[in-house]
Design an enzyme around this catalytic site. Structure first.
Site, PDB file in Angstrom:
ATOM      1  N   PHE A   1      33.306 -29.139 -55.569  1.00 31.35           N
ATOM      2  CA  PHE A   1      34.167 -30.128 -56.221  1.00 31.35           C
ATOM      3  C   PHE A   1      33.344 -31.291 -56.740  1.00 31.35           C
ATOM      4  O   PHE A   1      32.218 -31.543 -56.297  1.00 31.35           O
ATOM      5  CB  PHE A   1      35.270 -30.619 -55.266  1.00 31.35           C
ATOM      6  CG  PHE A   1      34.776 -31.445 -54.109  1.00 31.35           C
ATOM      7  CD1 PHE A   1      34.693 -32.829 -54.189  1.00 31.35           C
ATOM      8  CD2 PHE A   1      34.403 -30.843 -52.917  1.00 31.35           C
ATOM      9  CE1 PHE A   1      34.246 -33.601 -53.126  1.00 31.35           C
ATOM     10  CE2 PHE A   1      33.959 -31.602 -51.834  1.00 31.35           C
ATOM     11  CZ  PHE A   1      33.875 -32.983 -51.938  1.00 31.35           C
ATOM     12  N   CYS A   2      33.921 -31.993 -57.727  1.00 35.01           N
ATOM     13  CA  CYS A   2      33.291 -33.158 -58.332  1.00 35.01           C
ATOM     14  C   CYS A   2      34.402 -34.025 -58.906  1.00 35.01           C
ATOM     15  O   CYS A   2      35.578 -33.784 -58.623  1.00 35.01           O
ATOM     16  CB  CYS A   2      32.285 -32.735 -59.409  1.00 35.01           C
ATOM     17  SG  CYS A   2      33.009 -31.686 -60.691  1.00 35.01           S
ATOM     18  N   THR A   3      34.074 -35.010 -59.709  1.00 40.50           N
ATOM     19  CA  THR A   3      35.082 -35.969 -60.157  1.00 40.50           C
ATOM     20  C   THR A   3      36.191 -35.318 -60.978  1.00 40.50           C
ATOM     21  O   THR A   3      37.376 -35.419 -60.641  1.00 40.50           O
ATOM     22  CB  THR A   3      34.427 -37.096 -60.978  1.00 40.50           C
ATOM     23  OG1 THR A   3      33.367 -37.668 -60.218  1.00 40.50           O
ATOM     24  CG2 THR A   3      35.454 -38.164 -61.325  1.00 40.50           C
TER      25      THR A   3
END
Length: 248
Positions: A182-184
């Site tokens: 996951f990331c922004t």
């Protein structure tokens, strides 16, 4: 009152005319009074823009009229003031630099898990096949320090180009587990999941990233705020600027 619409969006899609497209995109944004950053690369488009809601949505509609950008989806949030000081339209080699030319998301994405499904897995303590779920934060260390999922793995990378080497060093830790990168907003974890799968790790990407999680699930299993690349600095799980939430 929060009257400024902020959008973040990206799409991996082949762009062979970046030089010609750049002034067109810039002129549209200027005419609509938008500020922020648009990045154009051969592999796709990445943008962070803010302005009057009707103007922002008009800009996105004009982009989607081009078949290459028809699938562009934007994450929305609101602020009381314009969070960008100017408009930039940049040409770059990659919309998110990884320095791995063979990783081409426009040719095929890694499997994704929807926020609601991941929420169910976290609540039950395993995925739907009974395997352990590992949440892998693919962001830079300073971003992670603002907030992340409870129990998430964080390799303390300083830039995304370090991710492949970190993955190689920790590959055995991920063996026989369901890894959710996951990331922004989804762009880094999309590349990360492809890379991990090429190394034999059963990796998925969180659809829509952290902002998608906030939109669909809220703050469940999340600690802190989410760093964003504008003057708001970070957003809370209700997609409000962190400073505004503290002040209230």
């Amino acid at each position: 009152m929060a009257s400024v619409l902020n959008v973040s969006a990206y799409l991996f899609t082949r762009i062979d005319d970046r030089e010609q497209l750049r002034p067109v995109v810039r002129e549209r944004a200027v005419q609509l009074g938008l500020k922020g950053t648009v990045i154009l690369a051969e592999e796709g488009i990445n943008l962070f823009l803010a302005g009057d809601a009707a103007s922002v949505r008009s800009f996105l509609e004009q982009l989607r009229a081009d078949p290459r950008f028809a699938a562009l989806r934007a994450r929305e949030s609101w602020s009381a003031e314009q969070p960008f000081g100017k408009l930039l339209v940049k040409l770059k080699r990659e919309i998110i630099r990884m320095d791995r030319p063979t990783i081409r998301p426009e040719a095929g994405r890694a499997p994704a898990v929807a926020p609601a499904d991941l929420h169910r897995w976290l609540e039950q303590g395993h995925d739907d096949t009974g395997r352990e779920v590992v949440l892998l934060d693919t962001r830079n260390a300073f971003e992670v320090d603002y907030g992340t999922f409870a129990g998430a793995v964080d390799w303390r990378i300083e830039r995304f180009t370090q991710f492949p080497d970190a993955a190689a060093a920790h590959r055995d830790d991920l063996r026989d587990k369901t890894v959710v990168s996951f990331c922004t907003g989804g762009i880094r974890c999309e590349k990360a999941a492809i890379h991990l799968r090429e190394t034999g790790v059963d990796a998925l990407q969180l659809e829509g990233g952290i902002l998608g999680w906030f939109e669909h699930v809220g703050g469940a299993h999340w600690n802190g705020a989410c760093f964003v690349f504008d003057e708001r600095e970070a957003l809370t799980p209700d997609l409000a600027p962190h400073d505004a939430a503290v002040a209230s």
